[in-house]
Motif scaffolding. Structure first.
Motif, PDB file in Angstrom:
ATOM      1  N   LYS A 113     -78.658 -32.763  37.711  1.00 25.58           N
ATOM      2  CA  LYS A 113     -77.682 -32.783  36.623  1.00 25.58           C
ATOM      3  C   LYS A 113     -77.927 -33.959  35.687  1.00 25.58           C
ATOM      4  O   LYS A 113     -77.840 -33.820  34.452  1.00 25.58           O
ATOM      5  N   GLU A 114     -78.251 -35.102  36.266  1.00 26.87           N
ATOM      6  CA  GLU A 114     -78.527 -36.280  35.448  1.00 26.87           C
ATOM      7  C   GLU A 114     -79.779 -36.083  34.597  1.00 26.87           C
ATOM      8  O   GLU A 114     -79.813 -36.458  33.424  1.00 26.87           O
ATOM      9  N   ARG A 171     -80.969 -33.126  33.702  1.00 32.23           N
ATOM     10  CA  ARG A 171     -80.690 -32.073  32.711  1.00 32.23           C
ATOM     11  C   ARG A 171     -79.847 -32.613  31.558  1.00 32.23           C
ATOM     12  O   ARG A 171     -79.927 -32.107  30.431  1.00 32.23           O
ATOM     13  N   ALA A 172     -79.030 -33.650  31.814  1.00 33.34           N
ATOM     14  CA  ALA A 172     -78.224 -34.246  30.742  1.00 33.34           C
ATOM     15  C   ALA A 172     -79.100 -34.893  29.685  1.00 33.34           C
ATOM     16  O   ALA A 172     -78.668 -35.053  28.534  1.00 33.34           O
ATOM     17  N   GLN A 211     -77.711 -25.448  38.789  1.00 35.68           N
ATOM     18  CA  GLN A 211     -78.499 -26.221  37.827  1.00 35.68           C
ATOM     19  C   GLN A 211     -79.593 -25.372  37.190  1.00 35.68           C
ATOM     20  O   GLN A 211     -79.911 -25.536  36.003  1.00 35.68           O
ATOM     21  N   ASN A 267     -79.745 -23.665  28.598  1.00 36.87           N
ATOM     22  CA  ASN A 267     -80.197 -24.636  27.599  1.00 36.87           C
ATOM     23  C   ASN A 267     -81.444 -24.162  26.875  1.00 36.87           C
ATOM     24  O   ASN A 267     -81.564 -24.306  25.652  1.00 36.87           O
TER      25      ASN A 267
END
Length: 782
Positions: free
Chosen positions: A217-218, A220-221, A284, A291
């Motif tokens: 997640k980090e 992908r941010a 994810q 995205n």
């Protein structure tokens, strides 16, 4: 600068709030003054005198209701007199019978009320107003005014100095102005920091995926990087990094969602940890695909984000990287979740105007078809392509349909695939059992091996049936798409791809469609609307149909033989040289696979015309045609008639006649082979000499193994000259023997023992003249 902007915004907001509050106060004040002016106060003694226009009845009633003054106390009377003189009491007209709280008097007109409003008050703000004519609408009178421009230079200068003093006080340390070199260095530093951060997160995830799944997640941010200097590069790096991570940590099975009963059941810690890992991975992965999809949509719709971090030009590069990532995931993870969603994204992009994106998607689907052994992924792609072609009314690129040619649907490959899926298990030999096992163990081992053999056979048969079912469904969709185009869009640019696909899969078509399909193919050829290559595909499709299940049908394909014979001379060394590959495939199906249905006259006519054609085409085409003539001479009897000068029977050869059965080909000779024997290409020379000798399989006139064991199509592709190089390569000048002759003042002449290009030389000595005026050892070739 940012702090100054914030300071200015706060100041403007306070000014607006103060002005708004001031306007409200002034409005209340104006209303109070307006009411005070519109209503003139009267003493209590004169109230009755002002009542004019009232009826006597009301006067009598009022007199009866009023209290006499002599009945009031002195204190009360004095209080009433004092109240009458106060300003707060001015808002009431005691002479009127109206209620006290009436806000609007009916007998007063709106215009008179507006006239009573003061034009300007002393307490108004410093800005001077110019009053304009009012506007009247349903709600009443709307006053109009504009601000009077005031040129107060001193005041402006004071405000500017105050703003500057505040700015200096607020920002005591101004931001330094960077040079381009410093900006580039700062950008490189930021980019290096982002790269190190991406690498650290990726290595942590790959080292322990179960524990560090939250770091996805980090990572992908970082797809939402906001620094405009490094945003494009960082987003591209994150896209590719996430793609490689998912390729490595994705399991070899599809993760299904847990049911409510499974969630309520208590499990071990290891199982719970595995569930959490799978749930986080799927979540994810889904967000990552969303995205990528949004990036492509933004580029297609030319949308700019509110932050304007990335320019429109950079969107194309981001979209290309996103498409590459999707294509890679499509090929590498065909078994994992959301694979059908990726197919739905990729298939329409094959028809994209961007050539690069279109080619990426086409190549990805080709790879997917080639490695798909079972057929699930192929079936999904074929369904989406069929819907796309039909939904766009057959207005798509031909490359979209040419992808079907890479489907692995062949009867031979089906057996091979079943062996790959169910490989043979290696069991112990009798000697190994005797040596390593006891008698009871050998008995149990024998029973186990028997059971395992039965299970393997059952699994192989089941997988083969499943695969055959999937391939049948896939082919049905492909043929439905082809037949729709043949029926409704015969003039579409998709027709060549359709005919090429029919030529490949025609042997798998149902026998019920053969008659109708052959009629359609012949009508297309007879219409004259097709190009030469398209007509060749029609012929190839027709003979593929007749060579497979069509053997049982009583259909005479003479019209297809005639059309090919008539159009052979349309081929030459120019633009149609590439079509010879399709002609060689047609000849193989028409003669080698149907030799029992072909007459001798037809074979002789084609042999003679093909030998003539070998003089007009490039070397690789000549080699393929002579290889086909070799098959003719070895397959059909009495083909050596054309190697003899004596005529057979009556009549003369009619080379311009379009009917191969009636051109009297038996009364001619293959004199073209003597010209081809002196061809500049060595392989053409070998084939010509071999055919002059009667195409023997052994002896001095036989071909070497590397030429005799190849088909005509393979030889055509092997000796292709697309790379603008001579095949086989020409020996270097230094390796050849030079014979020098003096020509006086003209220089020296080098005579080469072999001639490759000169057509004027006569055997046995072929040579090429090269003049060297410099009299040196380096003889240029021209």
């Amino acid at each position: 600068q940012i702090k100054l902007d914030n300071k200015l915004k706060n100041k403007q907001y306070k000014q607006k709030s103060a002005a708004k509050k001031y306007r409200k106060e002034q409005k209340k004040l104006r209303e109070a003054v307006r009411d005070a002016i519109s209503r003139k106060p009267f003493p209590l003694e004169e109230c009755k005198k002002k009542q004019v226009g009232k009826s006597k009845k009301w006067e009598e009633k009022e007199e009866e209701d009023a209290l006499p003054l002599d009945m009031m106390d002195e204190d009360d009377l004095k209080l009433m007199e004092d109240l009458a003189q106060k300003a707060s009491f001015l808002t009431r007209d005691l002479s009127s019978n109206e209620p006290v709280h009436v806000k609007k008097r009916k007998h007063e007109s709106v215009i008179e009320k507006y006239e009573k409003v003061p034009r300007r008050l002393q307490t108004e703000p410093e800005k001077e107003l110019i009053h304009l004519l009012p506007i009247k609408d349903k709600s009443g009178i709307i006053p109009q005014a504009v601000e009077k421009p005031v040129l107060n230079v001193a005041h402006d200068e004071e405000e500017d100095t105050e703003d500057m003093e505040e700015a200096v006080e607020f920002n005591e340390e101004p931001l330094p102005v960077l040079t381009p070199e410093e900006m580039a260095a700062q950008r490189r530093q930021k980019l290096q920091e982002r790269k190190m951060h991406i690498a650290a997160l990726a290595s942590a995830i790959l080292s322990e995926p179960d524990s560090n799944i939250k770091k996805l997640k980090e990572l992908r941010a970082m797809l939402m990087e906001q620094d405009p200097n490094v945003a494009v590069i960082v987003r591209k790096l994150v896209m590719v990094s996430l793609m490689e991570i998912f390729k490595d940590i994705a399991p070899s099975y599809k993760i299904r969602p847990l049911t409510e009963a499974e969630k309520a059941t208590k499990v071990k810690k290891e199982t719970q940890k595995l569930r959490e890992f799978e749930e986080g991975l799927v979540s994810q992965y889904k967000f990552y695909l969303e995205n990528l999809e949004q990036t492509i949509k933004d580029w297609k719709q030319r949308k700019l984000k509110k932050s304007n971090v990335i320019s429109l030009k950079a969107y194309k590069g981001l979209a290309e990287v996103a498409v590459k990532c999707l294509c890679e995931l499509l090929v590498v993870l065909p078994h994992f979740n959301f694979h059908n969603n990726i197919i739905v994204l990729i298939v329409p992009l094959m028809n994209d105007p961007s050539k690069m994106i279109s080619e990426l998607c086409v190549e990805a689907l080709k790879k997917l078809f080639k490695q798909d052994k079972l057929g699930y992924a192929s079936l999904g792609v074929v369904k989406v392509i069929s819907g796309l072609v039909r939904g766009r009314n057959y207005d798509v690129r031909p490359e979209v349909l040419k992808v079907f040619l890479h489907l692995r649907i062949k009867e031979v490959e089906l057996q091979k695939d079943s062996e790959d899926i169910a490989p043979k298990k290696k069991f112990m030999t009798y000697k190994e059992k005797r040596k390593n096992l006891s008698r009871m163990q050998r008995k149990w081992k024998k029973a186990e091996e028997k059971l395992e053999r039965e299970l393997l056979e059952a699994e192989a048969s089941e997988s083969k049936e499943k695969k055959l079912k999937l391939h049948t469904e896939t082919l049905n969709i492909v043929f439905v798409t082809y037949f729709r185009i043949l029926k409704k869009a015969q003039k579409s640019p998709l027709l060549p791809a359709v005919l090429e696909g029919l030529a490949k899969f025609a042997h798998l078509i149902n026998v019920e469609f053969f008659d109708d399909l052959l009629i359609v193919l012949h009508s297309l050829i007879a219409s004259g609307d097709l190009s030469y290559r398209e007509s060749l595909h029609c012929i190839l499709s027709a003979f593929h149909i007749l060579s497979g299940q069509g053997d049982v049908l009583n259909i005479d394909p003479m019209k297809f033989y005639t059309h090919l014979y008539k159009t052979l001379f349309s081929l030459h060394a120019g633009g149609t040289n590439e079509d010879i590959g399709i002609v060689l495939q047609c000849l193989d199906v028409m003669f080698a696979k149907r030799r029992k249905q072909v007459s001798q006259q037809r074979a002789l006519a084609f042999l003679k015309r093909l030998t003539i054609l070998a003089l007009h085409v490039l070397p690789n085409s000549s080699v393929g045609i002579l290889a086909t003539n070799r098959v003719f001479m070895q397959t059909f009897p009495r083909m050596d008639l054309l190697l003899d000068n004596e005529s057979q029977g009556s009549g003369i050869y009619l080379p311009e006649l379009d009917e191969p059965e009636h051109c009297n080909a038996q009364n001619t000779a293959l004199w073209e082979l003597h010209l081809l024997q002196r061809h500049y290409h060595p392989t053409v020379q070998k084939f010509a000499s071999h055919l002059i000798a009667g195409a023997p399989t052994e002896g001095s006139g036989a071909l070497p193994l590397d030429l005799s064991q190849r088909s005509a199509t393979e030889l055509f592709e092997t000796y292709c000259m697309k790379g603008m190089t001579f095949n086989p390569p020409v020996a270097s000048v230094a390796s050849r023997k030079k014979v020098l002759f003096s020509l006086g003042e003209m220089g020296e002449v080098c005579l080469y023992p072999q001639c490759w290009m000169c057509s004027r030389c006569q055997p046995p000595l072929n040579f090429q003249l090269v003049v060297c005026p410099l009299k040196s050892d380096n003889f240029p070739s021209f």
